[in-house]
Design a protein around this motif. Structure first.
Motif, PDB file in Angstrom:
ATOM      1  N   ILE A 278       8.778 -18.097  21.520  1.00 54.19           N
ATOM      2  CA  ILE A 278       9.146 -19.094  20.517  1.00 54.19           C
ATOM      3  C   ILE A 278       9.096 -18.535  19.096  1.00 54.19           C
ATOM      4  CG2 ILE A 278       8.460 -21.334  19.524  1.00 54.19           C
ATOM      5  CD1 ILE A 278       7.380 -22.043  22.314  1.00 54.19           C
TER       6      ILE A 278
ATOM      7  N   THR B  61       4.259 -25.603  18.078  1.00 51.69           N
ATOM      8  CA  THR B  61       4.135 -25.011  19.408  1.00 51.69           C
ATOM      9  C   THR B  61       3.648 -23.567  19.350  1.00 51.69           C
ATOM     10  OG1 THR B  61       5.880 -26.441  20.262  1.00 51.69           O
ATOM     11  CG2 THR B  61       5.355 -24.486  21.552  1.00 51.69           C
TER      12      THR B  61
ATOM     13  N   SER C 255       6.864 -27.151  26.006  1.00 50.84           N
ATOM     14  CA  SER C 255       7.551 -27.038  24.719  1.00 50.84           C
ATOM     15  C   SER C 255       8.466 -28.231  24.476  1.00 50.84           C
ATOM     16  CB  SER C 255       8.355 -25.731  24.660  1.00 50.84           C
ATOM     17  OG  SER C 255       7.491 -24.622  24.703  1.00 50.84           O
TER      18      SER C 255
END
Length: 289
Positions: free
Chosen positions: A42, A176, A222
């Motif tokens: 990410i 996240t 997520s």
């Protein structure tokens, strides 16, 4: 679109239990790697916004990010350990009791709890007693796994609660990557202190860790973190109830697990009770950022 994302998230997390139960690695190692790899995946999407957004958090926001990451580590440590001791069906049902803990957090804040919600919580608790009673007759190891999963559910409730507050201030990717990174560091430190190996696994185990990272971490948690911007923690917990039958089905197909009938009775009671809790629980304002 949100309904489709919710479906993908449920399918992703449903694969989590069977994959981790079948991975020949310690619980802390599995949890650490799935969060570390998730944060790494990410980071490219969060690199532009995360530094400024996270730096702009107030003191309470920074505290909630750290709390969420630490509670996610406790959740994974307890739940993955449970998957090694009891059936996937029992462990997944127990960890889904997070919703009862969400209600308990509401009550501690002074929120009135409707009688129907208490009835639903009692029904789910009855399911817990059924499953633990059945597993106690099988082995103390299975019972220990049930209790660990229940503790993992309590940690997940705090994780969702803290995350819902942070998501009002920062984007999904920023929250996240920070949460996963904190979780990975906490689990790595715990593993090192306990003398648990984090490397040296067979190729099949690494494949399972990567698979659970993609399915559960990236396509599961997520997406759920994103949905916290438009849904309440209680609604997310309702969606996660669908993980219970999904994980049990996958464990039966791929791991050959067929728990006693009593486990499925308890599982049904938990799902029914938690469904009542969500449907009758007073609405909570959803995050808007």
């Amino acid at each position: 679109m949100n309904a489709f994302l919710a479906l993908v998230a449920v399918l992703g997390v449903s694969a989590s239990g069977p994959l981790m139960a079948g991975a020949a690695a310690p619980a802390l190692a599995i949890g650490m790697w799935r969060n570390a790899l998730g944060a790494l995946a990410i980071t490219p999407f969060a690199a532009r916004r995360a530094p400024a957004e996270l730096a702009g958090l107030d003191r309470a926001g920074r505290r909630d990010v750290v709390l969420a990451g630490m509670m996610l580590a406790v959740h994974f440590g307890a739940w993955i350990s449970a998957l090694k001791l009891t059936s996937v069906a029992a462990a997944t049902a127990m960890v889904s009791m997070q919703l009862v803990f969400v209600v308990l957090l509401d009550r501690l804040r002074g929120t009135p709890i409707p009688r129907t919600v208490l009835v639903g919580a009692g029904l789910a608790l009855a399911g817990v007693f059924v499953i633990t009673g059945v597993d106690f007759t099988l082995s103390t190891e299975s019972l220990t796994g049930d209790l660990l999963a229940l503790g993992g559910g309590a940690a997940a409730a705090i994780y969702l609660d803290a995350g819902s507050r942070v998501r009002r201030q920062v984007s999904t990717s920023s929250y996240t990557v920070a949460c996963y990174a904190i979780c990975a560091v906490v689990m790595a430190v715990a593993a090192l202190v306990a003398g648990i190996e984090l490397v040296g696994f067979a190729a099949t185990t690494w494949i399972a860790i990567i698979a659970v990272t993609v399915s559960a971490q990236l396509l599961g948690h997520s997406i759920l973190n994103h949905l916290l911007s438009v849904m309440t923690p209680g609604t997310i917990s309702l969606l996660l109830l669908l993980e219970v039958p999904g994980a049990a089905l996958l464990a039966g197909i791929f791991l050959g697990q067929t728990p006693p009938l009593g486990v499925y009775v308890g599982l049904a009671l938990i799902i029914a009770g938690l469904g009542v809790v969500v449907l009758r629980r007073p609405p909570v304002e959803a995050p808007t950022s």
